[in-house]
Design a protein around this motif. Sequence first.
Motif, PDB file in Angstrom:
ATOM      1  N   ALA A 229      -0.979  -6.077 -12.674  1.00  0.00           N
ATOM      2  CA  ALA A 229      -1.279  -6.001 -11.247  1.00  0.00           C
ATOM      3  C   ALA A 229      -2.767  -5.816 -11.029  1.00  0.00           C
ATOM      4  O   ALA A 229      -3.491  -5.377 -11.913  1.00  0.00           O
ATOM      5  N   GLU A 230      -3.170  -6.096  -9.815  1.00  0.00           N
ATOM      6  CA  GLU A 230      -4.454  -5.634  -9.307  1.00  0.00           C
ATOM      7  C   GLU A 230      -4.132  -4.299  -8.653  1.00  0.00           C
ATOM      8  O   GLU A 230      -3.218  -4.218  -7.824  1.00  0.00           O
ATOM      9  N   ILE A 231      -4.854  -3.251  -9.046  1.00  0.00           N
ATOM     10  CA  ILE A 231      -4.573  -1.909  -8.531  1.00  0.00           C
ATOM     11  C   ILE A 231      -5.862  -1.352  -7.939  1.00  0.00           C
ATOM     12  O   ILE A 231      -6.890  -1.317  -8.606  1.00  0.00           O
ATOM     13  N   LEU A 232      -5.781  -0.919  -6.692  1.00  0.00           N
ATOM     14  CA  LEU A 232      -6.903  -0.300  -6.008  1.00  0.00           C
ATOM     15  C   LEU A 232      -6.412   1.038  -5.471  1.00  0.00           C
ATOM     16  O   LEU A 232      -5.417   1.084  -4.743  1.00  0.00           O
ATOM     17  N   TYR A 233      -7.091   2.117  -5.855  1.00  0.00           N
ATOM     18  CA  TYR A 233      -6.660   3.410  -5.336  1.00  0.00           C
ATOM     19  C   TYR A 233      -7.859   4.248  -4.935  1.00  0.00           C
ATOM     20  O   TYR A 233      -8.981   4.044  -5.386  1.00  0.00           O
ATOM     21  N   GLY A 234      -7.596   5.174  -4.057  1.00  0.00           N
ATOM     22  CA  GLY A 234      -8.590   6.120  -3.573  1.00  0.00           C
ATOM     23  C   GLY A 234      -7.860   7.324  -3.016  1.00  0.00           C
ATOM     24  O   GLY A 234      -6.676   7.525  -3.284  1.00  0.00           O
ATOM     25  N   TRP A 235      -8.540   8.105  -2.208  1.00  0.00           N
ATOM     26  CA  TRP A 235      -7.941   9.321  -1.692  1.00  0.00           C
ATOM     27  C   TRP A 235      -6.734   8.972  -0.833  1.00  0.00           C
ATOM     28  O   TRP A 235      -6.853   8.359   0.215  1.00  0.00           O
ATOM     29  N   GLY A 236      -5.551   9.336  -1.330  1.00  0.00           N
ATOM     30  CA  GLY A 236      -4.321   9.221  -0.572  1.00  0.00           C
ATOM     31  C   GLY A 236      -3.677   7.857  -0.507  1.00  0.00           C
ATOM     32  O   GLY A 236      -2.710   7.675   0.219  1.00  0.00           O
TER      33      GLY A 236
ATOM     34  N   ASP B  70       0.856  -1.179   0.000  1.00  0.00           N
ATOM     35  CA  ASP B  70       0.000   0.000   0.000  1.00  0.00           C
ATOM     36  C   ASP B  70       0.895   1.232   0.000  1.00  0.00           C
ATOM     37  O   ASP B  70       1.733   1.387   0.892  1.00  0.00           O
ATOM     38  N   PHE B  71       0.741   2.062  -1.001  1.00  0.00           N
ATOM     39  CA  PHE B  71       1.496   3.310  -1.121  1.00  0.00           C
ATOM     40  C   PHE B  71       0.604   4.449  -0.645  1.00  0.00           C
ATOM     41  O   PHE B  71      -0.600   4.459  -0.913  1.00  0.00           O
ATOM     42  N   ARG B  72       1.192   5.424   0.034  1.00  0.00           N
ATOM     43  CA  ARG B  72       0.447   6.567   0.578  1.00  0.00           C
ATOM     44  C   ARG B  72       0.826   7.855  -0.139  1.00  0.00           C
ATOM     45  O   ARG B  72       1.990   8.058  -0.495  1.00  0.00           O
ATOM     46  N   PHE B  73      -0.189   8.713  -0.333  1.00  0.00           N
ATOM     47  CA  PHE B  73      -0.012   9.975  -1.052  1.00  0.00           C
ATOM     48  C   PHE B  73      -0.756  11.086  -0.328  1.00  0.00           C
ATOM     49  O   PHE B  73      -1.607  10.825   0.518  1.00  0.00           O
ATOM     50  N   GLY B  74      -0.475  12.318  -0.711  1.00  0.00           N
ATOM     51  CA  GLY B  74      -1.083  13.474  -0.065  1.00  0.00           C
ATOM     52  C   GLY B  74      -2.487  13.795  -0.519  1.00  0.00           C
ATOM     53  O   GLY B  74      -3.174  14.586   0.128  1.00  0.00           O
ATOM     54  N   ASN B  75      -2.925  13.196  -1.631  1.00  0.00           N
ATOM     55  CA  ASN B  75      -4.264  13.488  -2.131  1.00  0.00           C
ATOM     56  C   ASN B  75      -4.678  12.454  -3.188  1.00  0.00           C
ATOM     57  O   ASN B  75      -3.916  11.536  -3.504  1.00  0.00           O
ATOM     58  N   PHE B  76      -5.870  12.610  -3.717  1.00  0.00           N
ATOM     59  CA  PHE B  76      -6.403  11.669  -4.697  1.00  0.00           C
ATOM     60  C   PHE B  76      -5.633  11.716  -6.016  1.00  0.00           C
ATOM     61  O   PHE B  76      -5.335  10.685  -6.608  1.00  0.00           O
ATOM     62  N   ARG B  77      -5.309  12.927  -6.470  1.00  0.00           N
ATOM     63  CA  ARG B  77      -4.618  13.055  -7.767  1.00  0.00           C
ATOM     64  C   ARG B  77      -3.279  12.332  -7.779  1.00  0.00           C
ATOM     65  O   ARG B  77      -2.925  11.696  -8.770  1.00  0.00           O
ATOM     66  N   GLU B  78      -2.525  12.437  -6.701  1.00  0.00           N
ATOM     67  CA  GLU B  78      -1.233  11.760  -6.637  1.00  0.00           C
ATOM     68  C   GLU B  78      -1.413  10.240  -6.672  1.00  0.00           C
ATOM     69  O   GLU B  78      -0.670   9.537  -7.349  1.00  0.00           O
ATOM     70  N   ALA B  79      -2.407   9.732  -5.936  1.00  0.00           N
ATOM     71  CA  ALA B  79      -2.679   8.290  -5.934  1.00  0.00           C
ATOM     72  C   ALA B  79      -3.106   7.822  -7.319  1.00  0.00           C
ATOM     73  O   ALA B  79      -2.663   6.777  -7.808  1.00  0.00           O
TER      74      ALA B  79
END
Length: 132
Positions: free
Chosen positions: A76-83, A49-58
């Motif tokens: 890959a299986e990729i799941l992203y959301g806010w941050g 799980d990678f962490r980001f500062g906002n939705f756009r970065e993720a």
Amino acid sequence: MAAQQDFTAMTCEPCRGGIPPMDRAMADSYLVQLPGWSIKGNPDRLERDFRFGNFREAQAFAMRVGDLCESEGHHAEILYGWGHCTVTFWTHKINGLHENDFIMAAKVNGLSDEPYVPASESMGDVSPTART
């Protein structure tokens, strides 16, 4: 224990199936070379799980991971959301782990070190949420 490998310098080889998945001892020996990744079970798979500062970065990271997967032919299986962006690899044809999964995880780690360029700067103002 497996010899140290430079997974980022390797390329994925097509897996045609018909072979057993990597055993857990070998997978654990490769895992020490992949900071941040863990092995989840049933079937064995690599996940981070990678962490980001906002939705756009993720979202931008998820797109870079997708582009990498397409270029390597190993997806890959990729799941992203806010941050956050969760990336999971396993080889479907053998229902478990293969060296390709470790190659891809190492390359994804390399992507996480690349600087983020907002879509509004790289592609123009593409949506109202891309505006600062």
